[in-house]
Design a protein around this motif. Structure first.
Motif, mmCIF file in Angstrom:
data_model
loop_
_atom_site.group_PDB
_atom_site.id
_atom_site.type_symbol
_atom_site.label_atom_id
_atom_site.label_comp_id
_atom_site.label_asym_id
_atom_site.label_seq_id
_atom_site.Cartn_x
_atom_site.Cartn_y
_atom_site.Cartn_z
ATOM 1 N N GLY B 48 -14.269 -30.840 26.133
ATOM 2 C CA GLY B 48 -13.582 -31.188 27.362
ATOM 3 C C GLY B 48 -12.820 -29.995 27.896
ATOM 4 O O GLY B 48 -12.852 -28.921 27.303
ATOM 5 N N LEU B 49 -12.141 -30.212 29.009
ATOM 6 C CA LEU B 49 -11.432 -29.101 29.648
ATOM 7 C C LEU B 49 -9.916 -29.208 29.480
ATOM 8 O O LEU B 49 -9.159 -28.607 30.240
ATOM 9 C CB LEU B 49 -11.795 -29.049 31.142
ATOM 10 N N GLU B 50 -9.475 -29.991 28.457
ATOM 11 C CA GLU B 50 -8.037 -30.236 28.292
ATOM 12 C C GLU B 50 -7.214 -28.959 28.187
ATOM 13 O O GLU B 50 -6.126 -28.860 28.741
ATOM 14 C CB GLU B 50 -7.768 -31.084 27.038
ATOM 15 N N SER B 51 -7.757 -27.949 27.453
ATOM 16 C CA SER B 51 -6.983 -26.724 27.239
ATOM 17 C C SER B 51 -6.734 -26.005 28.560
ATOM 18 O O SER B 51 -5.660 -25.454 28.780
ATOM 19 C CB SER B 51 -7.714 -25.791 26.276
ATOM 20 N N TYR B 52 -7.760 -26.048 29.428
ATOM 21 C CA TYR B 52 -7.594 -25.381 30.730
ATOM 22 C C TYR B 52 -6.633 -26.174 31.609
ATOM 23 O O TYR B 52 -5.841 -25.598 32.361
ATOM 24 C CB TYR B 52 -8.955 -25.190 31.398
ATOM 25 N N ALA B 53 -6.695 -27.489 31.490
ATOM 26 C CA ALA B 53 -5.756 -28.327 32.240
ATOM 27 C C ALA B 53 -4.329 -28.071 31.772
ATOM 28 O O ALA B 53 -3.399 -28.011 32.578
ATOM 29 C CB ALA B 53 -6.117 -29.803 32.064
ATOM 30 N N ALA B 54 -4.180 -27.877 30.447
ATOM 31 C CA ALA B 54 -2.847 -27.615 29.902
ATOM 32 C C ALA B 54 -2.267 -26.322 30.472
ATOM 33 O O ALA B 54 -1.066 -26.225 30.728
ATOM 34 C CB ALA B 54 -2.908 -27.524 28.371
ATOM 35 N N PHE B 55 -3.142 -25.344 30.686
ATOM 36 C CA PHE B 55 -2.676 -24.084 31.276
ATOM 37 C C PHE B 55 -2.172 -24.311 32.696
ATOM 38 O O PHE B 55 -1.089 -23.858 33.072
ATOM 39 C CB PHE B 55 -3.812 -23.055 31.275
ATOM 40 N N LEU B 56 -2.964 -25.061 33.481
ATOM 41 C CA LEU B 56 -2.588 -25.286 34.883
ATOM 42 C C LEU B 56 -1.335 -26.153 34.988
ATOM 43 O O LEU B 56 -0.559 -26.021 35.925
ATOM 44 C CB LEU B 56 -3.749 -25.936 35.641
ATOM 45 N N ASP B 57 -1.148 -27.055 34.005
ATOM 46 C CA ASP B 57 -0.004 -27.981 34.051
ATOM 47 C C ASP B 57 1.309 -27.339 33.645
ATOM 48 O O ASP B 57 2.376 -27.805 34.026
ATOM 49 C CB ASP B 57 -0.261 -29.177 33.115
ATOM 50 N N SER B 58 1.231 -26.285 32.824
ATOM 51 C CA SER B 58 2.462 -25.771 32.245
ATOM 52 C C SER B 58 3.011 -24.581 33.024
ATOM 53 O O SER B 58 2.359 -23.536 33.141
ATOM 54 C CB SER B 58 2.213 -25.345 30.788
ATOM 55 N N ALA B 59 4.217 -24.736 33.549
ATOM 56 C CA ALA B 59 4.859 -23.639 34.285
ATOM 57 C C ALA B 59 5.149 -22.463 33.359
ATOM 58 O O ALA B 59 5.085 -21.304 33.769
ATOM 59 C CB ALA B 59 6.148 -24.136 34.935
ATOM 60 N N ILE B 60 5.446 -22.762 32.086
ATOM 61 C CA ILE B 60 5.788 -21.693 31.139
ATOM 62 C C ILE B 60 4.571 -20.808 30.870
ATOM 63 O O ILE B 60 4.654 -19.587 30.913
ATOM 64 C CB ILE B 60 6.300 -22.298 29.817
ATOM 65 N N TYR B 61 3.418 -21.456 30.623
ATOM 66 C CA TYR B 61 2.200 -20.682 30.362
ATOM 67 C C TYR B 61 1.808 -19.861 31.580
ATOM 68 O O TYR B 61 1.449 -18.692 31.470
ATOM 69 C CB TYR B 61 1.045 -21.617 29.968
ATOM 70 N N ARG B 62 1.875 -20.499 32.753
ATOM 71 C CA ARG B 62 1.488 -19.782 33.963
ATOM 72 C C ARG B 62 2.415 -18.597 34.195
ATOM 73 O O ARG B 62 1.978 -17.526 34.594
ATOM 74 C CB ARG B 62 1.497 -20.717 35.172
ATOM 75 N N ALA B 63 3.697 -18.793 33.923
ATOM 76 C CA ALA B 63 4.655 -17.701 34.139
ATOM 77 C C ALA B 63 4.353 -16.524 33.219
ATOM 78 O O ALA B 63 4.397 -15.362 33.647
ATOM 79 C CB ALA B 63 6.083 -18.205 33.903
ATOM 80 N N GLY B 231 12.176 -8.819 24.163
ATOM 81 C CA GLY B 231 13.190 -9.786 23.757
ATOM 82 C C GLY B 231 12.818 -11.168 24.252
ATOM 83 O O GLY B 231 11.651 -11.429 24.577
ATOM 84 N N ALA B 232 13.825 -12.026 24.327
ATOM 85 C CA ALA B 232 13.569 -13.416 24.685
ATOM 86 C C ALA B 232 12.951 -13.544 26.076
ATOM 87 O O ALA B 232 12.102 -14.394 26.295
ATOM 88 C CB ALA B 232 14.872 -14.194 24.622
ATOM 89 N N GLY B 233 13.351 -12.678 26.999
ATOM 90 C CA GLY B 233 12.908 -12.840 28.387
ATOM 91 C C GLY B 233 11.611 -12.127 28.719
ATOM 92 O O GLY B 233 11.245 -12.017 29.880
ATOM 93 N N THR B 234 10.918 -11.604 27.717
ATOM 94 C CA THR B 234 9.765 -10.761 28.032
ATOM 95 C C THR B 234 8.475 -11.265 27.404
ATOM 96 O O THR B 234 7.632 -10.481 27.021
ATOM 97 C CB THR B 234 9.997 -9.324 27.539
ATOM 98 N N THR B 235 8.331 -12.596 27.284
ATOM 99 C CA THR B 235 7.128 -13.113 26.638
ATOM 100 C C THR B 235 5.900 -12.858 27.495
ATOM 101 O O THR B 235 5.812 -13.327 28.626
ATOM 102 C CB THR B 235 7.255 -14.614 26.369
ATOM 103 N N LEU B 236 4.956 -12.091 26.932
ATOM 104 C CA LEU B 236 3.707 -11.827 27.630
ATOM 105 C C LEU B 236 2.647 -12.819 27.170
ATOM 106 O O LEU B 236 2.772 -13.430 26.110
ATOM 107 C CB LEU B 236 3.257 -10.391 27.348
ATOM 108 N N PHE B 237 1.573 -12.913 27.973
ATOM 109 C CA PHE B 237 0.519 -13.874 27.666
ATOM 110 C C PHE B 237 -0.133 -13.559 26.322
ATOM 111 O O PHE B 237 -0.515 -14.474 25.583
ATOM 112 C CB PHE B 237 -0.512 -13.858 28.794
#
Lengths: 266, 285
Positions: B48-63, B231-237
């Motif tokens: 299924g495409l749940e993992s891709y949906a999770a990416f689109l749904d999450s503001a944290i991941y997208r950021a 640091g805390a504010g610099t989480t990269l993908f």
């Protein structure tokens, strides 16, 4: 035009910029070596006295010695595999007559170069599970070899393109078996490039952190050990370890470069 | 060459390239579509495409994805601006023998491990580090400046890490540039600026494109530098992806999907860059 004062002025500015860049690249590395002989028990400035104590600690550190040997073993294994795969691929690429097939095989062989590091690491982690391989030595060797093979391919393809083909043809015309012609003509011609590529592959493996981190088992490679210690608080011994890695890798690099350049025809 | 020998010569490389270079990425794409992997006993895998949906749904991941794209673009531009003058000096304005030595001096630091270089930057920028020590000694600052574990140190470290990927393509392009061409431009009255903009830059476009594409992809995938210097504010993908594999099982599909998103977007940007200036085809023809 070369007497032009304005021109010289601009070149002087370029030269200053160049030496600035050299200082920028080397100064942080020099700091490691300086810190490795300071007496203070925390990492910092100013320096009060000089000591070799941390080198002594390092030599008694069984964890470090094991990681060092493990890294050397992984580098040796992956270099052999990368050379074999890279040599075979380079020979196939230069034997192909169709331009588009050659370009396709070359691009596919270079795919690991353009794969972002983290994607390479996790896709290999997934891949070894497909192969039924547990994280550990074999996984690291395979991962490092896959990463280093494109460098071997590029160096050998470049070298093959400058090979005087008459020699192979002459050998073949005189009745030499293809294997004979390969061993007596092609391989000696490739030798300096193979040596240079081997040094590069050794360094790629010995330096690698990302793939070792995701493909390793309980035994860390040296970069993974250093990474772990950087997180668990800085003991000055880490400076001695990093200095040894630094000096070793840069000496191997220079030695490999000399080897490669000396063997080049003038 | 005889047919059998030819097939044997081709079989090894084709198997190696398909098995070692392509298969891991294909398997990663397959895992990204699974609902659970590694599968629990008795669990039938479902696609299924749940993992891709999770990416689109999450503001944290997208950021964190966007943060990676922007940072990589900034690093690419900075690396180009910094490296072009260096490559120009080495390739064009130095006698061949000196040029090789100048080049070697810039390459040498890259023979050592990325981890060692990250550690070196920690020593330079930390509170007790060399830079703060020098600033205090000169009387410029009283208290240490917090230089480590933020955007600045991550950018500094990544620029330090990717320089070589920019230098080599630029050098290769500039060293091919015939010197007589610049002399000719000067002889017909082109000033230094006009020579740069109308001769040197256009003729080294392929090197610029190759360097930018390579640096962009390298920056996107960087893990050790941001992990050690951020640091805390610099989480990269890349760190988000890594954490999905380091932590408990069952998050592999999400990590694989994110890996594929990173790979495809990186290659798309790289393709767009090289479309602007087709790379030198000499290697392939």
């Amino acid at each position: 035009m070369r007497g032009d004062a304005d021109m010289r002025g601009r070149h002087a500015a370029l030269r200053v910029f160049y030496w600035g860049a050299v200082v920028w690249l080397f100064l942080p590395l020099a700091l490691i070596a300086v810190m490795s002989v300071t007496g203070s028990s925390f990492v910092g400035f100013p320096i009060e006295r000089v000591t070799m104590r941390w080198y002594g600690d390092m030599l008694r550190d069984a964890e470090f010695l094991r990681a060092f040997l493990y890294s050397c073993g992984a580098a040796a294994g992956s270099t052999v595999l990368a050379l074999a795969a890279g040599l075979w691929t380079a020979l196939a690429i230069s034997a192909l007559r169709s331009t588009s097939l050659r370009a396709t095989l070359f691009c596919a062989a270079c795919l690991p170069i353009v794969t972002p590091g983290i994607v390479s690491a996790i896709s290999l982690r997934i891949f070894i599970r497909l192969l039924g391989l547990d994280p550990g030595y074999m996984a690291i060797v395979l991962g490092h070899a896959i990463h280093a093979a494109p460098l071997v391919v590029i160096m050998l393809v470049l070298r093959l393109r400058t090979m005087p083909t008459e020699q192979v043809e002459a050998a073949r015309t005189l009745g030499a078996h293809p294997a004979r012609a390969f061993l007596d003509v092609t391989l000696p011609w490739l030798a300096p490039a193979i040596a240079g590529a081997a040094v590069l592959a050794l360094l790629e493996s010995f330096d690698d952190f990302l793939r070792s981190f995701f493909l390793g088992g309980y035994q860390p490679t040296l970069p993974v050990l250093i990474y772990g210690r950087l997180f668990s608080g800085l003991s000055p011994e880490i400076n001695a370890i990093a200095t040894v890695v630094l000096l070793l890798t840069i000496s191997i690099g220079f030695a490999g470069e000399r080897l490669f350049r000396r063997a080049q025809p003038a | 060459m005889a047919g059998a020998g030819r097939i044997l010569l081709l079989a090894g490389p084709v198997l190696w390239v398909a098995g070692a270079n392509v298969a891991p990425l294909v398997e990663m794409a397959r895992i990204s579509l699974l609902d659970l992997y590694p599968a629990a006993p008795g669990h039938a895998a479902r696609y299924g495409l749940e993992s891709y949906a999770a990416f689109l749904d999450s503001a944290i991941y997208r950021a964190s994805f966007l943060h990676s794209l922007v940072l990589s673009a900034v690093i690419t531009v900075l690396a180009l601006l910094m490296t072009y003058p260096l490559a120009y000096l080495i390739a064009i304005r130095s006698p061949a023998r000196h040029g090789a030595r100048y080049l070697l001096l810039l390459i040498a630091p890259f023979w050592t491990s990325e981890i060692v270089r990250a550690f070196a930057i920690m020593l330079l920028l930390s509170n007790h580090g060399a830079l703060n020590g020098a600033l205090r000694w000169l009387g410029i600052t009283e208290a240490p400046l917090p230089l480590l574990y933020d955007q600045f140190s991550v950018g500094f470290g990544m620029l330090y890490a990717v320089l070589l990927a920019m230098l080599l393509p630029l050098y290769a392009a500039l060293v091919r540039l015939p010197g007589e061409l610049l002399d000719a431009a000067a002889n017909v009255g082109a000033g230094p600026w006009s020579r740069l903009v109308r001769v040197t830059l256009p003729l080294t476009r392929d090197g610029i494109a190759a360097g930018c594409a390579l640096v962009f992809l390298t920056s996107l995938g960087a893990f050790a530098m941001p992990a050690l210097l951020g640091g805390a504010g610099t989480t990269l993908f890349s760190m988000t992806i890594g954490s999905l594999f380091a932590s408990s099982a069952g998050r592999w599909p999400l990590g694989a999907a994110f890996g594929l998103i990173l790979l495809v977007s990186g290659l798309a940007v790289a393709a767009a860059i090289t479309r602007l200036a087709p790379p030198h085809r000499a290697m392939m023809t």
